[in-house]
Write a protein that holds these residues in place. Structure first.
Motif, PDB file in Angstrom:
ATOM      1  N   LEU A 343      13.325   4.445  -6.537  1.00 48.05           N
ATOM      2  CA  LEU A 343      12.262   4.822  -5.479  1.00 48.05           C
ATOM      3  C   LEU A 343      11.198   5.110  -6.491  1.00 48.05           C
ATOM      4  O   LEU A 343       9.599   4.723  -6.363  1.00 48.05           O
ATOM      5  CB  LEU A 343      12.535   5.657  -4.368  1.00 48.05           C
ATOM      6  N   PHE A 344      11.379   6.135  -7.283  1.00 51.38           N
ATOM      7  CA  PHE A 344      10.374   6.948  -8.106  1.00 51.38           C
ATOM      8  C   PHE A 344       9.745   5.877  -9.221  1.00 51.38           C
ATOM      9  O   PHE A 344       8.675   5.805  -9.466  1.00 51.38           O
ATOM     10  CB  PHE A 344      10.948   8.149  -8.693  1.00 51.38           C
ATOM     11  N   ARG A 345      10.588   4.773  -9.363  1.00 51.62           N
ATOM     12  CA  ARG A 345      10.045   3.773 -10.258  1.00 51.62           C
ATOM     13  C   ARG A 345       8.994   2.908  -9.625  1.00 51.62           C
ATOM     14  O   ARG A 345       8.365   2.224 -10.314  1.00 51.62           O
ATOM     15  CB  ARG A 345      11.466   2.791 -10.544  1.00 51.62           C
ATOM     16  N   THR A 346       9.024   2.697  -8.312  1.00 52.58           N
ATOM     17  CA  THR A 346       8.137   1.849  -7.563  1.00 52.58           C
ATOM     18  C   THR A 346       6.837   2.325  -7.721  1.00 52.58           C
ATOM     19  O   THR A 346       5.597   1.740  -7.457  1.00 52.58           O
ATOM     20  CB  THR A 346       8.379   1.671  -6.126  1.00 52.58           C
ATOM     21  N   HIS A 347       6.656   3.634  -8.132  1.00 53.65           N
ATOM     22  CA  HIS A 347       5.257   4.406  -8.246  1.00 53.65           C
ATOM     23  C   HIS A 347       4.375   4.189  -6.960  1.00 53.65           C
ATOM     24  O   HIS A 347       3.101   4.455  -6.922  1.00 53.65           O
ATOM     25  CB  HIS A 347       4.526   4.022  -9.445  1.00 53.65           C
ATOM     26  N   VAL A 348       5.055   3.768  -5.682  1.00 55.13           N
ATOM     27  CA  VAL A 348       4.231   3.691  -4.615  1.00 55.13           C
ATOM     28  C   VAL A 348       4.375   4.987  -3.841  1.00 55.13           C
ATOM     29  O   VAL A 348       5.643   5.394  -3.332  1.00 55.13           O
ATOM     30  CB  VAL A 348       4.645   2.774  -3.693  1.00 55.13           C
ATOM     31  N   ASN A 349       3.272   5.741  -3.833  1.00 53.03           N
ATOM     32  CA  ASN A 349       3.570   7.221  -3.107  1.00 53.03           C
ATOM     33  C   ASN A 349       2.914   7.208  -1.723  1.00 53.03           C
ATOM     34  O   ASN A 349       2.245   6.333  -1.143  1.00 53.03           O
ATOM     35  CB  ASN A 349       2.701   8.410  -3.796  1.00 53.03           C
ATOM     36  N   GLY A 350       3.509   8.029  -0.858  1.00 46.33           N
ATOM     37  CA  GLY A 350       3.129   8.466   0.403  1.00 46.33           C
ATOM     38  C   GLY A 350       3.796   7.575   1.474  1.00 46.33           C
ATOM     39  O   GLY A 350       4.581   6.739   0.980  1.00 46.33           O
ATOM     40  N   GLY A 351       3.580   7.807   2.496  1.00 51.38           N
ATOM     41  CA  GLY A 351       3.915   6.869   3.869  1.00 51.38           C
ATOM     42  C   GLY A 351       5.438   6.842   4.078  1.00 51.38           C
ATOM     43  O   GLY A 351       6.032   8.001   3.390  1.00 51.38           O
ATOM     44  N   SER A 352       6.044   5.878   4.368  1.00 52.03           N
ATOM     45  CA  SER A 352       7.539   5.747   4.699  1.00 52.03           C
ATOM     46  C   SER A 352       8.295   6.136   3.577  1.00 52.03           C
ATOM     47  O   SER A 352       9.504   6.556   3.671  1.00 52.03           O
ATOM     48  CB  SER A 352       7.786   4.794   5.500  1.00 52.03           C
ATOM     49  N   LEU A 353       7.764   5.611   2.334  1.00 48.85           N
ATOM     50  CA  LEU A 353       8.513   5.843   1.155  1.00 48.85           C
ATOM     51  C   LEU A 353       8.939   7.231   0.775  1.00 48.85           C
ATOM     52  O   LEU A 353      10.054   7.674   0.291  1.00 48.85           O
ATOM     53  CB  LEU A 353       7.920   5.108  -0.018  1.00 48.85           C
ATOM     54  N   ALA A 354       7.661   8.043   0.868  1.00 47.52           N
ATOM     55  CA  ALA A 354       7.938   9.424   0.917  1.00 47.52           C
ATOM     56  C   ALA A 354       8.860   9.978   1.589  1.00 47.52           C
ATOM     57  O   ALA A 354       9.838  11.092   1.304  1.00 47.52           O
ATOM     58  CB  ALA A 354       6.565  10.200   0.951  1.00 47.52           C
TER      59      ALA A 354
END
Ligand code: BGC
Length: 466
Positions: A343-354
Motif C-alpha cells: 500500500l505504501f508503495r502506491t504513494h496514494v495518500n488519504g481517503g479509503s487507502l488511509a
C-alpha cells in the motif's frame, strides 16, 4: 520438536488454583503495567519536556532511550538477583525502584535529573521483565500457567493504552510531570501487594527449604495434597547437572533452550512491533490522515486492539497450545507487513487507502498480540532448568531489550533511507524468518509441568559428565 500430547496426566499437572494464586499473579502482573506505561508514556510527554528544557535532538533521544538501556542492564542482573535473593524480594525491590524513578522524573528540576530518573525507571522495567513471568510461572498450576503468565503481557498492553490515554488527557494542560508521575500509583500497589504474597515454592525448594515450599504449595493450590508436586520439584533439582553459574548456560542441556529463548527475544523485536507501538501517530499521519486528533484516535484504537487480542490469546493458550498461536500470529504479521509495504508503495495518500492502512496496522498488532507478544514472555519462563532459570530468563529478557533499543533507534532513519514501503517489507521478511524459527525449534509446553519440560531437555541431551 513439537510435543507429544499423549502422555498420562499426573496429579501435579491436574493441580488447581486457589484464589490466592490469582491474587499473587495479579499483583506481580502490575510490574507489566508499569513496563507498558513507562515505555508508552514518553511519546506524548516528550513534546512538552522538549519545550521546558529546550532539549536538543540528541538529548530527546537520550530521554527516550536510556529507559531501554537501563532495562537491558537490569534484566541481565535481575535474573541473578531473583536466583539469589528470591523472586518475591526482587519484585519488592522492583516496586521500590519504580516509585523512586517516577518521583524523580516527575520532580526533576533539570534535564540531567530527568535522564537519571528515566534510567532508574528503566532498571525497574528490566527487573520486572525478568522476574514477573518467572514468579507467576513458578506459582501457577500447569493447566493454567499459559494464561496466568500471559497476565504479564496483558498488563503491558493495558499499561501502553493507559499511557496513550493519560498523555491525551494531560496534553491540554501540558502537564508532563503528571504523565510521568502517575506511575507511582501502580508502583505502590505492586509493592504493598507483593509484601503479602509468598515466595515461589520452586525457589524455596531450591534453597533447601522444603517445609516452606510445601506450605506455599498448599496455599496456592488450595489443597493439602501437594506431595507429588513437591517430590517432582525435588527430583528435578537432584537430577539437574547445572550448578547455577553463568557457564551453565552453555551446558548441553541448556543450550537448546537458550537458543530458543534468545532467538524468540530477537524475533519479538526485529519483526517491528515497537515501530508501531512507539511511532504509531507518525506512521498514521504519513498515511494521509490529516488531523492530529484523528491520528491519536487511531493510535488509541491500536492500543485497544492490542489489549483485546491479548485476552483472546489468553483464552486460547492453554486450550490449543503455544505453537499454533505462535505460528498463526507470526504468519499474520508476515501478511500484514507485506500488504502495508504494498500500500505504501502506491504513494496514494488519504481517503479509503488511509483507512485500509490503519486497519492493516491494527491487524498486524492483533497478530503480534495473539502470538509473539505473550508467548515469548511465557516460553522464557517455562523452558529453562530451575537451577539457572533466573539467569537464563534474564539473558533472554536482556536480549529483547537490546533489540528493542536497536529497532527503536533505527526505525526513523530506516524509513528515511529505504522508504516506508521497503521498511515494512524488511520487517515482513524478518517475520518470515521468525516463523521458520518458531516452526523448527519452539516446543509445545501446554499442560506440562515445569519439571516435565525440563526433563525433555535431559532426554534430548542425556547427562554428560560435568
Ligand atoms: C514487547 C514490547 C512491546 C509490547 C507491545 C511486549 O511483549 O516486549 O516491546 O512494546 O509487547 O504490546
Amino acid at each position: 520438536m513439537a510435543a507429544d500430547s499423549t502422555s498420562a496426566v499426573s496429579p501435579a499437572e491436574q493441580a488447581g488454583s486457589s484464589t490466592y494464586v490469582y491474587l499473587a499473579a495479579f499483583f506481580a502482573a502490575l510490574g507489566g503495567l508499569l513496563f507498558g506505561y513507562d515505555t508508552g508514556v514518553i511519546s506524548g510527554a516528550l513534546l512538552f519536556i522538549r519545550q521546558q528544557f529546550g532539549l536538543s535532538t540528541f538529548r530527546q533521544e537520550l530521554v527516550v532511550s536510556v529507559v531501554l538501556v537501563g532495562a537491558a542492564i537490569a534484566a541481565l542482573g535481575g535474573g541473578r538477583l531473583a536466583d539469589r535473593f528470591g523472586r518475591r524480594a526482587t519484585l519488592l525491590l522492583t516496586a521500590a525502584i519504580f516509585v523512586v524513578g517516577a518521583v524523580l522524573c516527575a520532580a526533576a528540576p533539570t534535564a540531567g535529573l530527568l535522564v537519571a530518573g528515566r534510567v532508574i525507571v528503566g532498571l525497574g522495567i528490566g527487573l520486572s521483565s525478568t522476574t514477573v513471568p518467572l514468579y507467576i510461572s513458578e506459582i501457577s498450576p500447569a493447566k493454567a500457567r499459559g494464561w496466568q503468565v500471559s497476565l504479564f503481557q496483558l498488563a503491558i498492553t493495558v499499561g501502553i493504552l493507559a499511557a496513550y490515554i493519560v498523555d491525551y488527557a494531560f496534553s491540554g494542560s501540558q502537564s508532563w510531570r503528571w504523565m510521568l508521575g502517575l506511575a507511582v500509583v501502580p508502583g505502590l500497589v505492586l509493592g504493598i501487594g507483593m509484601f503479602f504474597m509468598p515466595e515461589t515454592p520452586r525457589w524455596l525448594a531450591r534453597r533447601g527449604r522444603p517445609e516452606q515450599a510445601r506450605r506455599v504449595l498448599e496455599k496456592v493450590r488450595g489443597s493439602a495434597d501437594v506431595t507429588e508436586e513437591l517430590q517432582e520439584i525435588e527430583a528435578t533439582l537432584a537430577a539437574s547437572q547445572e550448578r547455577g553459574r553463568w557457564a551453565d548456560l552453555w551446558s548441553p542441556t541448556v543450550r537448546p533452550a537458550l537458543l530458543i529463548g534468545t532467538g524468540l527475544a530477537m524475533f519479538q523485536q526485529i519483526t517491528g512491533i515497537n515501530t508501531v507501538i512507539y511511532y504509531a501517530p507518525t506512521i498514521i499521519r504519513s498515511t494521509g490522515i490529516p488531523s492530529a486528533s484523528g491520528a491519536i484516535l487511531a493510535t488509541a484504537g491500536i492500543g485497544l486492539v492490542n489489549v483485546l487480542m491479548t485476552v483472546v490469546s489468553m483464552w486460547l493458550i492453554d486450550r490449543i497450545g503455544r505453537r499454533p498461536l505462535l505460528l498463526a500470529g507470526t504468519g499474520g504479521m508476515v501478511i500484514t507487513m507485506g500488504a502495508l509495504g504494498l500500500l505504501f508503495r502506491t504513494h496514494v495518500n488519504g481517503g479509503s487507502l488511509a483507512t485500509l492502512e490503519v486497519v492493516l496496522l491494527m491487524s498486524y498488532v492483533a497478530s503480534f498480540a495473539v502470538g509473539l507478544g505473550p508467548i515469548f514472555w511465557l516460553l522464557i519462563s517455562e523452558i529453562y532448568p530451575l537451577k539457572i532459570r533466573g539467569e537464563a530468563e534474564g539473558t533472554a529478557a536482556a536480549t529483547n531489550w537490546v533489540f528493542n533499543f536497536l529497532v527503536s533507534l533505527t526505525f526513523l532513519t530506516l524509513v528515511q533511507v529505504m522508504g516506508a514501503s521497503d521498511s515494512f517489507w524488511l520487517y515482513g521478511l524478518l517475520s518470515v524468518a521468525g516463523w521458520i524459527f518458531c516452526y523448527a525449534l519452539v516446543p509445545e509446553t501446554k499442560g506440562r509441568t515445569l519439571e516435565e519440560i525440563e526433563a525433555t531437555w535431559h532426554k534430548t541431551h542425556p547427562r554428560t559428565a560435568s
